[in-house]
Motif scaffolding. Sequence first.
Motif, PDB file in Angstrom:
ATOM      1  N   ARG A  30       0.756  -1.105   0.106  1.00 26.69           N
ATOM      2  CA  ARG A  30      -0.179   0.010   0.241  1.00 26.69           C
ATOM      3  C   ARG A  30       0.853   1.142   0.088  1.00 26.69           C
ATOM      4  N   SER A  31       1.930   1.079   0.765  1.00 28.08           N
ATOM      5  CA  SER A  31       2.798   2.508   0.981  1.00 28.08           C
ATOM      6  C   SER A  31       3.512   2.645  -0.359  1.00 28.08           C
ATOM      7  N   ASN A  32       3.789   1.680  -1.232  1.00 28.06           N
ATOM      8  CA  ASN A  32       4.383   1.867  -2.652  1.00 28.06           C
ATOM      9  C   ASN A  32       3.379   2.533  -3.720  1.00 28.06           C
ATOM     10  N   ARG A  33       2.118   2.292  -3.588  1.00 17.62           N
ATOM     11  CA  ARG A  33       1.255   2.647  -4.384  1.00 17.62           C
ATOM     12  C   ARG A  33       1.342   4.183  -4.566  1.00 17.62           C
ATOM     13  N   LEU A  34       1.371   4.765  -5.515  1.00 12.61           N
ATOM     14  CA  LEU A  34       1.080   6.087  -5.598  1.00 12.61           C
ATOM     15  C   LEU A  34      -0.245   6.347  -5.952  1.00 12.61           C
ATOM     16  N   ARG A  35      -0.670   6.989  -4.921  1.00 13.13           N
ATOM     17  CA  ARG A  35      -2.320   7.399  -4.629  1.00 13.13           C
ATOM     18  C   ARG A  35      -2.626   8.927  -5.116  1.00 13.13           C
ATOM     19  N   HIS A  36      -1.726   9.569  -5.459  1.00 14.09           N
ATOM     20  CA  HIS A  36      -2.075  10.807  -6.073  1.00 14.09           C
ATOM     21  C   HIS A  36      -1.104  11.414  -7.041  1.00 14.09           C
ATOM     22  N   PRO A  37      -1.179  12.526  -7.582  1.00 12.02           N
ATOM     23  CA  PRO A  37       0.104  13.167  -8.275  1.00 12.02           C
ATOM     24  C   PRO A  37       1.015  13.628  -7.208  1.00 12.02           C
ATOM     25  N   GLY A  38       2.118  13.972  -7.759  1.00 11.18           N
ATOM     26  CA  GLY A  38       3.453  14.658  -6.820  1.00 11.18           C
ATOM     27  C   GLY A  38       4.079  13.480  -6.268  1.00 11.18           C
ATOM     28  N   ILE A  39       4.976  14.135  -5.358  1.00  9.72           N
ATOM     29  CA  ILE A  39       5.996  12.859  -4.654  1.00  9.72           C
ATOM     30  C   ILE A  39       4.812  12.099  -3.592  1.00  9.72           C
ATOM     31  N   ASN A  40       5.519  10.721  -3.682  1.00  7.33           N
ATOM     32  CA  ASN A  40       5.007   9.861  -2.925  1.00  7.33           C
ATOM     33  C   ASN A  40       5.392   9.778  -1.502  1.00  7.33           C
ATOM     34  N   MET A  41       4.705  10.054  -0.461  1.00  2.95           N
ATOM     35  CA  MET A  41       5.137  10.237   0.996  1.00  2.95           C
ATOM     36  C   MET A  41       4.785   8.805   1.714  1.00  2.95           C
ATOM     37  N   GLY A  42       4.257   7.772   0.970  1.00  2.00           N
ATOM     38  CA  GLY A  42       3.742   6.773   1.617  1.00  2.00           C
ATOM     39  C   GLY A  42       4.661   5.952   2.499  1.00  2.00           C
ATOM     40  N   HIS A  43       5.825   5.645   2.516  1.00  2.00           N
ATOM     41  CA  HIS A  43       6.501   4.845   3.338  1.00  2.00           C
ATOM     42  C   HIS A  43       7.380   5.970   4.301  1.00  2.00           C
ATOM     43  N   ILE A  44       7.235   7.101   4.183  1.00  2.00           N
ATOM     44  CA  ILE A  44       7.964   8.342   4.898  1.00  2.00           C
ATOM     45  C   ILE A  44       6.776   8.381   5.957  1.00  2.00           C
ATOM     46  N   ASP A  45       5.618   8.941   5.475  1.00  2.42           N
ATOM     47  CA  ASP A  45       4.720   9.525   6.546  1.00  2.42           C
ATOM     48  C   ASP A  45       3.228   9.170   6.043  1.00  2.42           C
ATOM     49  N   SER A  46       2.749   8.014   6.295  1.00  2.00           N
ATOM     50  CA  SER A  46       1.739   7.422   5.579  1.00  2.00           C
ATOM     51  C   SER A  46       0.230   8.375   6.059  1.00  2.00           C
ATOM     52  N   ALA A  47       0.507   8.992   7.100  1.00  2.00           N
ATOM     53  CA  ALA A  47      -0.906   9.739   7.773  1.00  2.00           C
ATOM     54  C   ALA A  47      -0.963  11.184   6.703  1.00  2.00           C
ATOM     55  N   THR A  48       0.028  11.478   6.428  1.00  2.00           N
ATOM     56  CA  THR A  48       0.334  12.657   5.310  1.00  2.00           C
ATOM     57  C   THR A  48       0.057  11.982   3.942  1.00  2.00           C
ATOM     58  N   ASP A  49       0.280  10.840   3.540  1.00  2.00           N
ATOM     59  CA  ASP A  49      -0.023  10.398   2.345  1.00  2.00           C
ATOM     60  C   ASP A  49      -1.490  10.125   2.277  1.00  2.00           C
ATOM     61  N   GLU A  50      -2.100   9.498   3.255  1.00  2.00           N
ATOM     62  CA  GLU A  50      -3.483   9.194   3.169  1.00  2.00           C
ATOM     63  C   GLU A  50      -4.313  10.769   2.897  1.00  2.00           C
ATOM     64  N   ALA A  51      -3.977  11.833   3.942  1.00  2.00           N
ATOM     65  CA  ALA A  51      -4.523  12.940   3.810  1.00  2.00           C
ATOM     66  C   ALA A  51      -4.353  13.802   2.345  1.00  2.00           C
ATOM     67  N   ALA A  52      -3.112  13.363   1.793  1.00  2.00           N
ATOM     68  CA  ALA A  52      -2.920  13.870   0.806  1.00  2.00           C
ATOM     69  C   ALA A  52      -3.628  13.433  -0.503  1.00  2.00           C
ATOM     70  N   GLU A  53      -4.132  12.228  -0.458  1.00  4.09           N
ATOM     71  CA  GLU A  53      -4.821  11.525  -1.394  1.00  4.09           C
ATOM     72  C   GLU A  53      -5.996  12.254  -2.152  1.00  4.09           C
ATOM     73  N   SER A  54      -7.026  12.704  -1.493  1.00  2.00           N
ATOM     74  CA  SER A  54      -7.943  13.546  -2.026  1.00  2.00           C
ATOM     75  C   SER A  54      -7.418  14.860  -2.436  1.00  2.00           C
ATOM     76  N   LEU A  55      -6.957  15.489  -1.266  1.00 11.86           N
ATOM     77  CA  LEU A  55      -6.359  16.886  -1.544  1.00 11.86           C
ATOM     78  C   LEU A  55      -5.640  17.132  -2.846  1.00 11.86           C
ATOM     79  N   LEU A  56      -4.650  16.285  -3.090  1.00 11.78           N
ATOM     80  CA  LEU A  56      -4.196  16.455  -4.390  1.00 11.78           C
ATOM     81  C   LEU A  56      -4.664  16.038  -5.624  1.00 11.78           C
ATOM     82  N   PHE A  57      -5.680  15.070  -5.266  1.00 15.69           N
ATOM     83  CA  PHE A  57      -6.497  14.885  -6.505  1.00 15.69           C
ATOM     84  C   PHE A  57      -7.276  16.078  -6.957  1.00 15.69           C
TER      85      PHE A  57
END
Lengths: 210, 695
Positions: free
Chosen positions: A4-31
């Motif tokens: 899951r952390s490797n999957r790019l869930r949004h455009p821009g840099i992938n924060m998945g394995h660094i900070d998954s909470a931000t990655d989660e929040a970024a998904e719809s914001l960046l979309f």
Amino acid sequence: MNQRSNRLRHPGINMGHIDSATDEAAESLLFGFWIFLMSDLVLFALLFANYAAQSQHGTAGGPTPSSLFELKNPFIETMLLLASSFTIGLAALALKYRQDRARLVFWLAVTFVLGTGFIYLEVHDFVDMTSKGHGPQTSGFLSAFFLLVGMHGIHVCSGLIWLIVMMVQVFVFGLERDVKTRLMRLAIFWHMLDVVWIGIFTFVYLFGAA
Amino acid sequence: MTGEPLNYFWLGKLSLESLPFVEFIKTPNSSTAIAAFAAAAVIGGAIGIVVLLTLFGKWRVFWREWLTTLDAKKIGIMYIVLALVMLIRAVIEAAFMRAQQMLAVNREGPLSAEHFGELFTTHGTIMIFFMAMPFLIGLINVVMPLQIGARDVKFPLLNAISLALTAAGAVLVMISLVIGEFSTGGWSGYPPFTELAFNPGAGVDYWIWAVTLSSIGNTLTGINFAVTIYKLRAPGMTWFRMPLFSWTALCTSILIIFAMMPLTVATLMLALDRYAGFHFFTNALGGNMMNYANLFWLFGHPEVYIVILPAFGVFSEVFSTFSGKRLYGYHSLVFATIAITVLSFGVWLHHFFTMGQSANLNAAFGIATMLIGVPTGVKVYDWLLTMVRGRVRFTTPMLFSIMFAITFVIGGLSGVLLANPPIDFAVHNSLFLVAHFHNMLIPGTLFGMFAAYNVWFPKMFGFRLSEKWGRISFWFWSFGFYLAFMPLYALGLMGAMRRTVQWFEPQYLPWLLVAFSGAVLISLGLISQVIQLWVSIRNRDDLRAPGGDPWDGRSLEWSVSAPPPEYNFAVIPEVHDRDAFTWMKQHGISYTAPNEYQDIPMPKNSVVAPLIGFLATMLGFALTWHIWWLTIVSFLVILGTVIARSFCRDTEKIIPASQVRQEHEQWLARVKGLIPTARADETTSENQGLAEVAS
């Protein structure tokens, strides 16, 4: 490593394995921001189309693209903007891999300086053209030119304001989630401006001067 | 000597002559009298609202519960209120235009040509931008998050700002009645007529800024809705379990995202021409108004589908719910909606077949236009087949929907006629065209919105609308529509052009008389809707439906209380079927308490949106009257507000699980006490919002 952390869930840099909470929040914001950029690109598409028509049919016996454009300043502007895209990329890497505020702000500041240089040259050219009697009131062609290039310039200016705000927020709030997702959005915004400028440099300047 | 520049600095082009009262005193005639009366009505309305709010001591409630709220349902309701107010104004204007045309055969009518021009411009501008758009956006705000099982839209503050910008545009149109004049360039504002050379007054500027503000608001709304639908669907709500109304909301949002920008670009370019001497659409120095025509209709045609698709969604829900049947041909309806969305971008040129492009180009766009009839036809068949073998109940929303299906097909047929370039050459710009698009938009958008208003009103406010007055309004609107617009087809074929202030053909008169009688009936329809609202509020105790499911609804919005709690769902539901709530009812799991409740984070109220709305109004007004200091100040304050907001970190509140539990259990207990209603009794006071489960 979970997948899951490797999957790019949004455009821009992938924060998945660094900070998954931000990655989660970024998904719809960046979309959402991506969709906004789409609509913004429609704006530029229309201005390009308008320029294509008016640079051919709207010169009204006045100056034409080939008689007007010099490549020196636009080329420097291109280099400045490309470099600024690179430096904001370095800022994004600093955000992702190092929790290093100073480094991050340094690259944001460099980006700001390069962007300001771009705007300085652009305004300088605009003033120069206007003083030689080639202002936007001269013909449909020049109206279209000033609107297209100026609209890009306005976007760069809003990017510059955004950069200042973010530098302040990095100091005030630190690298917390909102600041991170905002920086991620700022980065893709800045890259989009680069892409649009490549279009302008190619179709307006290279095409026009040829 | 110094007085004048000083006045110009502070007041721009404003002067006493800008007031219609002054003009009436200077040149008293029927036209200026009507204008002065309208201005007085606007001022009276504004004062009336202030007095009422003060008298009932509701300022605090108004501010806390409405203006600063970020709750999508309340934002939606405010959108709809705005739409209804503007609808009243635009219908009155329509009645005036019908009266003018009827009276002005072989003589002058009561209105001057300028005044008549303002009327058809405001009528069109309001109906599209400040009636249809806010109505459908409000409806989507209320219904869509509930339907997909979300707590709110994705960006609640952005949502409130969108409303504020739309409202600012509407306020500008209203102010134009009191200060200065409105554009006479029609809702499409074609240059070069709207250029400075021909239209130096403030009217076109009002139009530009009103439209620009609302279109920016709409773009933001489109982004918001699309992200909400893509990212916030409840677990189990796959694409093909999504109710059709939400599908149409998604397609409309996508259309908005792509199609609003051409309008914004067109109005901004026109503004540059007018304010800064650019030459985009002028006659001289390389300007070309064809660019405007292309830009405007690149927006304008998708716009037609922006306003009709949500209505299609409403009809789909209504036909299915009030036939007590699953929607027929769900997949074909979805794909028809998508097909319309895509095709709508390929037909804009049919709005100006006569403006000089080659015959082959016209043919291509004519064929594309006719193609749109295919998916639309699919939809009509699906709706008819939904009714087949259903237990059809002829309630007000169903009546509106059936009348739509019949009338819309007639309008569609005249549209296929107009899609033929050779026929279009004969009837373009005539009343035939006016008849055609009213024949699409009134039964399509307006009847759809009325049906929705009657269906979802009990969800918004907890009590149903009076069925009797609903039906009365339906009959007035339907007969009124046919009487008002069928004669226009005939008049158009007889050569009557649109937007004409005076006629010299006596044979038009009988048709114009019939059309006017239609306008009277439509006005009566609108009045009966006002009475309907009044009567329903007065009898609200008899009409209450706290169970939240007065029509045996099929989608998730009917599974919660009426009105729903701020957080929509105590616990986000799991979706198992396309008709999610029907499935729950059939499996006996509706109205059940979950095992545990959780804290729910919701957005806090914010002053940002009303502040931006106020500043945007100032900005538009200042630009219209060239008051530059105010322009700069309001722009900078808007910018500052946005930046300041980004530093505000206290934007969420937590609704504790205990409160959610208490509210939900209270409601469940109330539902237990209700007697399930049979469908036959749904319009009687028996109906308290708990539907009998059909076997």
